[in-house]
Design an enzyme around this catalytic site. Structure first.
Site, mmCIF file in Angstrom:
data_model
loop_
_atom_site.group_PDB
_atom_site.id
_atom_site.type_symbol
_atom_site.label_atom_id
_atom_site.label_comp_id
_atom_site.label_asym_id
_atom_site.label_seq_id
_atom_site.Cartn_x
_atom_site.Cartn_y
_atom_site.Cartn_z
ATOM 1 N N GLY A 119 45.438 31.085 41.031
ATOM 2 C CA GLY A 119 44.184 31.040 40.269
ATOM 3 C C GLY A 119 44.306 30.400 38.907
ATOM 4 O O GLY A 119 43.381 30.469 38.099
ATOM 5 N N GLU A 139 53.897 32.947 47.185
ATOM 6 C CA GLU A 139 52.843 32.723 46.191
ATOM 7 C C GLU A 139 53.373 33.051 44.799
ATOM 8 O O GLU A 139 53.360 34.230 44.391
ATOM 9 C CB GLU A 139 51.634 33.609 46.498
ATOM 10 C CG GLU A 139 50.981 33.325 47.834
ATOM 11 C CD GLU A 139 49.493 33.651 47.804
ATOM 12 O OE1 GLU A 139 48.701 32.767 48.137
ATOM 13 O OE2 GLU A 139 49.133 34.779 47.428
ATOM 14 N N HIS A 145 49.565 40.978 48.692
ATOM 15 C CA HIS A 145 49.088 39.944 47.771
ATOM 16 C C HIS A 145 49.399 40.387 46.334
ATOM 17 O O HIS A 145 49.336 41.575 46.010
ATOM 18 C CB HIS A 145 47.575 39.735 47.951
ATOM 19 C CG HIS A 145 47.076 38.535 47.207
ATOM 20 N ND1 HIS A 145 46.813 38.554 45.851
ATOM 21 C CD2 HIS A 145 46.822 37.278 47.630
ATOM 22 C CE1 HIS A 145 46.407 37.350 45.484
ATOM 23 N NE2 HIS A 145 46.403 36.552 46.533
ATOM 24 N N GLU A 184 47.781 40.348 43.708
ATOM 25 C CA GLU A 184 46.718 41.110 43.023
ATOM 26 C C GLU A 184 46.742 42.572 43.467
ATOM 27 O O GLU A 184 46.436 43.466 42.683
ATOM 28 C CB GLU A 184 45.360 40.436 43.278
ATOM 29 C CG GLU A 184 45.240 39.144 42.472
ATOM 30 C CD GLU A 184 44.335 38.090 43.080
ATOM 31 O OE1 GLU A 184 43.532 38.408 43.959
ATOM 32 O OE2 GLU A 184 44.459 36.927 42.660
ATOM 33 N N SER A 240 47.068 27.793 43.793
ATOM 34 C CA SER A 240 46.335 26.596 43.352
ATOM 35 C C SER A 240 46.533 25.399 44.288
ATOM 36 O O SER A 240 46.677 24.267 43.819
ATOM 37 C CB SER A 240 46.696 26.240 41.909
ATOM 38 O OG SER A 240 46.322 27.301 41.039
ATOM 39 N N ASN A 245 41.794 32.816 51.464
ATOM 40 C CA ASN A 245 41.622 34.171 50.943
ATOM 41 C C ASN A 245 40.395 34.133 50.033
ATOM 42 O O ASN A 245 40.465 33.585 48.934
ATOM 43 C CB ASN A 245 42.882 34.575 50.167
ATOM 44 C CG ASN A 245 42.703 35.893 49.436
ATOM 45 O OD1 ASN A 245 41.753 36.641 49.693
ATOM 46 N ND2 ASN A 245 43.614 36.191 48.523
ATOM 47 N N LYS A 269 38.969 36.509 48.547
ATOM 48 C CA LYS A 269 39.002 37.552 47.501
ATOM 49 C C LYS A 269 37.665 38.298 47.454
ATOM 50 O O LYS A 269 37.017 38.463 48.484
ATOM 51 C CB LYS A 269 39.381 36.940 46.155
ATOM 52 C CG LYS A 269 40.656 36.093 46.244
ATOM 53 C CD LYS A 269 41.280 35.837 44.932
ATOM 54 C CE LYS A 269 42.423 34.860 45.099
ATOM 55 N NZ LYS A 269 43.282 34.779 43.939
HETATM 56 C C1 PEP Z 1 45.572 33.441 46.522
HETATM 57 O O1 PEP Z 1 44.813 34.223 45.991
HETATM 58 O O2 PEP Z 1 46.235 33.804 47.498
HETATM 59 C C2 PEP Z 1 45.669 32.092 45.983
HETATM 60 C C3 PEP Z 1 46.635 31.333 46.386
HETATM 61 O O3 PEP Z 1 44.703 31.731 45.080
HETATM 62 P P1 PEP Z 1 44.496 30.257 44.445
HETATM 63 O O4 PEP Z 1 44.566 29.270 45.574
HETATM 64 O O5 PEP Z 1 43.148 30.307 43.807
HETATM 65 O O6 PEP Z 1 45.596 30.047 43.461
#
Ligand code: PEP
Length: 252
Positions: free
Chosen positions: A174, A168, A95, A97, A213, A9, A11
């Site tokens: 992040g 997630e 997601h 966000e 992460s 992703n 972003k």
């Molecule tokens: C994401 O945005 O779906 C995500 C998992 O980000 P990160 O790997 O940076 O935590």
């Protein structure tokens, strides 16, 4: 046996030049990862150059979100049919966000999932709890509520055959703080159980990705868990070498 899937992703990062270069590096780097499906989700406006860079290869392209509407006066939105027309086969929905900053409710996410699937995309449904919810021991409740409008859909059998779920935990996205493989496995097993209560066969075949992460140094341990079928990767997906190593860990 579920085939693993790793999706990046990206972003709101990149330019035509950097996205095209990253796509080409991912395609080259993951060429040998034959045991895993690989995808990338660039920002909507960068989808056409990324699709062109990936043309004829093994890496799929997807949208980071999709409208719950088929078409019409919805300024700023991207329809599922437009993603397909642009060459996408995947679409992330729900997601954290989008839920946190753009007001996506569980019901709206279910509507987006329906649109994505109806257009022929593979929807990647994201679910996960905040840190406050985990501390209150509400993880299962939160995820059950996020899944509820999806599981109530009349054509759920068809949807389950097509979709992917990504667990997630919001506190791991992040932040550099990853769920332990045991924490991920516990929630993945819960999700599979919730799906099995509706359709046991579909639950056995459903891919459940972990996101939050994921890095080259923690990917293998996460993917070793029986209900972790790959990853949804944010930050590490912006570095071709890191993303390639994560895909290689999933392919093993
Ligand atoms: C994401 O945005 O779906 C995500 C998992 O980000 P990160 O790997 O940076 O935590």
């Amino acid at each position: 046996m579920r085939r693993r899937l790793v999706v990046g992703n990206w972003k709101m990062h990149g330019s035509r030049a950097s996205a095209t270069a990253l796509a080409a590096e991912v395609a080259a780097g993951t060429k040998g990862c034959t045991g895993v499906d690989v995808g990338v989700c660039p920002p909507a406006i960068l989808i056409p150059p990324v699709v062109a860079a990936l043309a004829g290869g093994h890496v799929a392209c997807g949208g980071q979100d999709v409208s719950e509407h088929e078409s019409g006066a919805y300024t700023g939105e991207t329809a599922a049919g437009m993603l397909v027309d642009a060459g996408c086969t995947l679409a992330i929905v729900g997601h954290s966000e989008r839920r946190q900053f753009f007001g996506d409710t569980n019901d709206r996410v279910a509507a987006k999932l329906v649109r994505a699937a109806a257009a022929g995309l593979t929807p990647i449904l994201c679910v996960g709890e905040t840190l406050a919810e985990r501390r209150k021991d509400e993880t299962s409740q939160v995820i059950a509520a996020q899944l509820a409008p999806v599981l109530a859909l009349p054509n759920i059998g068809d949807l389950l055959a097509r979709m992917v779920i990504a667990y997630e935990p919001v506190w791991a996205i992040g932040t550099g703080e990853t769920a332990t493989p045991e924490q991920a496995q516990e929630v993945h097993a819960f999700i599979r159980g919730a799906i099995a209560a509706r359709d046991a066969t579909a639950a056995g075949a459903l891919r459940i990705l972990y996101g939050g992460s994921v890095k080259p140094d923690n990917a293998a341990a996460l993917f070793a868990k029986p209900d972790v079928d790959g990853g949804l990767v944010g930050g590490a997906a912006l570095k071709a070498a890191d993303f390639t190593q994560i895909c290689a860990a999933a392919a093993r």
